[in-house]
Structures are given as C-alpha cells and as structure tokens.
Design a protein around this motif. Structure first.
Motif, PDB file in Angstrom:
ATOM      1  N   GLN A   1       2.736  17.007   9.740  1.00 60.54           N
ATOM      2  CA  GLN A   1       3.017  16.064  10.633  1.00 60.54           C
ATOM      3  C   GLN A   1       1.858  15.226  11.481  1.00 60.54           C
ATOM      4  OE1 GLN A   1       6.464  15.642  10.804  1.00 60.54           O
ATOM      5  NE2 GLN A   1       5.714  13.757  12.136  1.00 60.54           N
ATOM      6  N   ALA A   2       0.745  15.721  11.714  1.00 61.02           N
ATOM      7  CA  ALA A   2      -0.380  15.189  12.085  1.00 61.02           C
ATOM      8  C   ALA A   2      -0.646  13.788  11.304  1.00 61.02           C
ATOM      9  CB  ALA A   2      -1.457  16.236  12.660  1.00 61.02           C
ATOM     10  N   ALA A   3      -0.870  14.179  10.079  1.00 57.57           N
ATOM     11  CA  ALA A   3      -1.020  12.939   9.253  1.00 57.57           C
ATOM     12  C   ALA A   3      -0.113  12.068   9.086  1.00 57.57           C
ATOM     13  CB  ALA A   3      -1.289  13.635   7.782  1.00 57.57           C
ATOM     14  N   ILE A   4       1.261  12.558   9.006  1.00 56.36           N
ATOM     15  CA  ILE A   4       2.373  11.593   9.271  1.00 56.36           C
ATOM     16  C   ILE A   4       2.359  10.676  10.296  1.00 56.36           C
ATOM     17  CG2 ILE A   4       4.781  11.300   9.245  1.00 56.36           C
ATOM     18  CD1 ILE A   4       4.907  13.915   7.436  1.00 56.36           C
ATOM     19  N   ASN A   5       2.195  11.070  11.620  1.00 56.24           N
ATOM     20  CA  ASN A   5       2.070  10.450  12.581  1.00 56.24           C
ATOM     21  C   ASN A   5       0.841   9.625  12.547  1.00 56.24           C
ATOM     22  OD1 ASN A   5       3.893  12.048  13.755  1.00 56.24           O
ATOM     23  ND2 ASN A   5       2.734  13.317  14.929  1.00 56.24           N
ATOM     24  N   ALA A   6      -0.171   9.809  12.042  1.00 55.20           N
ATOM     25  CA  ALA A   6      -1.552   8.916  12.095  1.00 55.20           C
ATOM     26  C   ALA A   6      -0.904   7.658  11.075  1.00 55.20           C
ATOM     27  CB  ALA A   6      -2.592   9.498  11.628  1.00 55.20           C
ATOM     28  N   TYR A   7      -0.309   8.071  10.024  1.00 59.72           N
ATOM     29  CA  TYR A   7      -0.021   6.872   9.147  1.00 59.72           C
ATOM     30  C   TYR A   7       1.172   6.162   9.691  1.00 59.72           C
ATOM     31  CZ  TYR A   7      -2.901   9.594   5.635  1.00 59.72           C
ATOM     32  OH  TYR A   7      -3.749  10.325   5.285  1.00 59.72           O
ATOM     33  N   GLN A   8       2.177   6.606  10.344  1.00 59.54           N
ATOM     34  CA  GLN A   8       3.124   5.776  11.090  1.00 59.54           C
ATOM     35  C   GLN A   8       2.299   4.782  11.988  1.00 59.54           C
ATOM     36  OE1 GLN A   8       5.871   9.000  12.179  1.00 59.54           O
ATOM     37  NE2 GLN A   8       7.073   8.208  10.195  1.00 59.54           N
ATOM     38  N   LYS A   9       1.515   5.094  12.700  1.00 62.06           N
ATOM     39  CA  LYS A   9       0.889   4.289  13.570  1.00 62.06           C
ATOM     40  C   LYS A   9       0.010   3.135  13.093  1.00 62.06           C
ATOM     41  CE  LYS A   9      -0.503   7.829  16.946  1.00 62.06           C
ATOM     42  NZ  LYS A   9      -1.529   8.701  17.722  1.00 62.06           N
ATOM     43  N   LEU A  10      -0.098   3.125  11.784  1.00 64.48           N
ATOM     44  CA  LEU A  10      -0.515   2.039  11.145  1.00 64.48           C
ATOM     45  C   LEU A  10       0.447   1.188  10.323  1.00 64.48           C
ATOM     46  CD1 LEU A  10      -3.627   3.910   9.570  1.00 64.48           C
ATOM     47  CD2 LEU A  10      -3.799   1.823  10.955  1.00 64.48           C
ATOM     48  N   GLY A  11       1.877   1.671  10.585  1.00 65.17           N
ATOM     49  CA  GLY A  11       2.761   1.019  10.097  1.00 65.17           C
ATOM     50  C   GLY A  11       3.447   1.492   8.789  1.00 65.17           C
ATOM     51  N   PHE A  12       3.000   2.613   8.491  1.00 68.71           N
ATOM     52  CA  PHE A  12       3.431   3.352   7.072  1.00 68.71           C
ATOM     53  C   PHE A  12       4.866   3.893   7.548  1.00 68.71           C
ATOM     54  CE2 PHE A  12      -0.798   2.917   5.739  1.00 68.71           C
ATOM     55  CZ  PHE A  12      -0.845   2.830   4.529  1.00 68.71           C
ATOM     56  N   ALA A  13       5.669   3.772   6.606  1.00 67.00           N
ATOM     57  CA  ALA A  13       7.042   4.579   6.795  1.00 67.00           C
ATOM     58  C   ALA A  13       7.420   5.434   5.508  1.00 67.00           C
ATOM     59  CB  ALA A  13       8.155   3.493   7.024  1.00 67.00           C
ATOM     60  N   PRO A  14       8.061   6.430   5.548  1.00 64.36           N
ATOM     61  CA  PRO A  14       8.400   7.274   4.487  1.00 64.36           C
ATOM     62  C   PRO A  14       9.251   6.524   3.567  1.00 64.36           C
ATOM     63  CG  PRO A  14       8.589   8.336   6.596  1.00 64.36           C
ATOM     64  CD  PRO A  14       8.582   7.100   6.713  1.00 64.36           C
ATOM     65  N   SER A  15       8.769   6.740   2.140  1.00 68.98           N
ATOM     66  CA  SER A  15       9.378   5.948   1.144  1.00 68.98           C
ATOM     67  C   SER A  15      10.222   6.727   0.022  1.00 68.98           C
ATOM     68  CB  SER A  15       8.428   5.043   0.586  1.00 68.98           C
ATOM     69  OG  SER A  15       9.044   4.277  -0.617  1.00 68.98           O
ATOM     70  N   LEU A  16       9.830   7.778  -0.375  1.00 68.18           N
ATOM     71  CA  LEU A  16      10.139   8.609  -1.543  1.00 68.18           C
ATOM     72  C   LEU A  16       9.727   9.889  -1.238  1.00 68.18           C
ATOM     73  CD1 LEU A  16      11.474   8.571  -4.451  1.00 68.18           C
ATOM     74  CD2 LEU A  16       9.067   8.306  -5.376  1.00 68.18           C
ATOM     75  N   LEU A  17      10.586  10.853  -1.310  1.00 69.50           N
ATOM     76  CA  LEU A  17      10.516  12.489  -0.906  1.00 69.50           C
ATOM     77  C   LEU A  17      10.315  13.036  -2.684  1.00 69.50           C
ATOM     78  CD1 LEU A  17       9.848  14.857   0.853  1.00 69.50           C
ATOM     79  CD2 LEU A  17      12.592  15.006   0.731  1.00 69.50           C
ATOM     80  N   GLU A  18       9.395  13.597  -2.911  1.00 67.18           N
ATOM     81  CA  GLU A  18       8.932  14.454  -3.967  1.00 67.18           C
ATOM     82  C   GLU A  18       9.509  15.709  -3.675  1.00 67.18           C
ATOM     83  OE1 GLU A  18       5.248  16.222  -5.553  1.00 67.18           O
ATOM     84  OE2 GLU A  18       5.515  14.415  -6.981  1.00 67.18           O
ATOM     85  N   MET A  19      10.348  16.425  -4.744  1.00 68.64           N
ATOM     86  CA  MET A  19      10.912  17.537  -4.556  1.00 68.64           C
ATOM     87  C   MET A  19      10.479  18.444  -5.645  1.00 68.64           C
ATOM     88  SD  MET A  19      14.550  16.710  -2.917  1.00 68.64           S
ATOM     89  CE  MET A  19      14.979  18.604  -2.428  1.00 68.64           C
TER      90      MET A  19
ATOM     91  N   PHE B   1       0.872  -1.236  -0.109  1.00 70.31           N
ATOM     92  CA  PHE B   1       0.023  -0.062   0.085  1.00 70.31           C
ATOM     93  C   PHE B   1       1.019   1.158  -0.039  1.00 70.31           C
ATOM     94  CE2 PHE B   1      -2.456  -3.461   1.855  1.00 70.31           C
ATOM     95  CZ  PHE B   1      -3.717  -3.355   1.165  1.00 70.31           C
ATOM     96  N   TYR B   2       0.385   2.091  -0.597  1.00 72.38           N
ATOM     97  CA  TYR B   2       1.184   3.559  -0.699  1.00 72.38           C
ATOM     98  C   TYR B   2       0.045   4.685  -0.463  1.00 72.38           C
ATOM     99  CZ  TYR B   2       4.965   1.066  -2.973  1.00 72.38           C
ATOM    100  OH  TYR B   2       5.895   0.168  -3.159  1.00 72.38           O
ATOM    101  N   LEU B   3       0.644   5.837  -0.263  1.00 76.14           N
ATOM    102  CA  LEU B   3      -0.198   6.981   0.047  1.00 76.14           C
ATOM    103  C   LEU B   3       0.755   8.083  -0.082  1.00 76.14           C
ATOM    104  CD1 LEU B   3       0.483   8.064   3.076  1.00 76.14           C
ATOM    105  CD2 LEU B   3      -1.498   6.489   3.772  1.00 76.14           C
ATOM    106  N   ASP B   4      -0.083   9.267  -0.482  1.00 76.57           N
ATOM    107  CA  ASP B   4       0.855  10.481  -0.470  1.00 76.57           C
ATOM    108  C   ASP B   4       0.370  11.290   0.835  1.00 76.57           C
ATOM    109  OD1 ASP B   4       2.343   9.906  -2.888  1.00 76.57           O
ATOM    110  OD2 ASP B   4       0.472  10.673  -4.151  1.00 76.57           O
ATOM    111  N   VAL B   5       1.487  12.049   1.433  1.00 72.88           N
ATOM    112  CA  VAL B   5       1.178  13.089   2.359  1.00 72.88           C
ATOM    113  C   VAL B   5       2.181  14.269   2.141  1.00 72.88           C
ATOM    114  CG1 VAL B   5       2.602  11.892   4.123  1.00 72.88           C
ATOM    115  CG2 VAL B   5       0.941  13.369   4.874  1.00 72.88           C
TER     116      VAL B   5
END
Length: 158
Positions: free
Chosen positions: A134-152, A125-129
C-alpha cells in the motif's frame, strides 16, 4: 536523522555504479519478499548491463554525500498490438533507502525518468507493484498512476 532533500543529487547511473546497483537490487528483492514467498533467495530481477548500456533505457540514482541512496529505471518497450500506443515506458527498480523515505525522492526519480522518455516521444507509462504494498501504491497514485491490471496467481504444490 533528517536528510535535506536539497542535498540529494539525481544523476544518470553509470557502469561504475554496477556494484552498488547490485546491492540495491538485493534490497528491492528483500523488500518485496514479504509480498511474494515464491521469490528465490538472492534473486536477480534486472539485467544491469543491458539497462546501463541500452539507448532504450535510462537508469538514475540518487546520491547523498557521495552515497547512492535510491534508484529507478525506465525502459522503452514495445506495446501490445491491441493498444493505441506502439511503445511505452516501463518503470522499475524503484528503491529508496529506508532513512530517506518520506522525502518525495521516489517522485523526483520517476519525474526524471518520465521526462527522459517523453523527450523520446513516449507518453504512456507502466509499472508493477504488489497488491499489498500500500505504501508504494499510494506513492504511485500521487504521481497520477492508477490500477490497470491485476495479475492473479496460485501455487498448487502442497
């Protein structure tokens, strides 16, 4: 006002929900605009007709006392040829009305969406944030998501 999470129903969205979903889409756009000044006024992110009618997507809403208060979708997409999985689930349209935040509602929605995709053999599974959300990142990390790719990005117009 405290809202009882046990009184909140997670259900599959239908075409009859489209007007409400369009309003929630604008709430998503408004919530994301502080993270990206390049978002157009009244931008549209989602093709709701496709999402609601495709066998490769699943849209859910959360309802409290007959009012839709949250939403999300998963769409089965083709993965890049360089990855070991041929298809993956892309999660989007994650929105919870402000008065219902902090009740793990987004977690319940994502678990529902992932269970649907897993029933179809999808386990990646993938998602963009936005990086500053930070609030959304924290919520997704609680579900096991980890940063994967940083768009610049850069905008060179002055």
């Amino acid at each position: 006002m405290t809202n009882n999470p046990n009184e909140i129903l997670i259900r599959t969205a239908s075409v009859e929900d489209k007007a409400t979903l369009l309003n929630l889409e604008q709430a998503v756009v408004g919530a994301e605009r502080p993270f990206n000044a390049q978002i157009k006024p009244a931008a549209h992110y989602y093709n709701l007709n496709d999402l609601l009618n495709s066998t490769d997507s699943h849209v859910v809403v959360a309802e409290h006392n007959g009012t839709v208060i949250a939403t999300g979708y998963v769409q089965i997409r083709q993965s890049k040829p360089s990855l070991v999985h041929e298809k993956h689930g892309y999660l989007g349209f994650m929105y919870v009305s402000p008065e219902f935040r902090g009740q793990a509602l987004n977690q319940r929605i994502i678990q529902n969406l992932m269970a649907w995709a897993e029933s179809k053999g999808i386990f990646d599974f993938y998602l963009d944030v936005y990086n500053d959300n930070q609030a959304a990142i924290n919520a997704y990390q609680k579900l096991g998501f980890a940063p994967s790719l940083l768009e610049m990005k850069v905008n060179t117009a002055k």
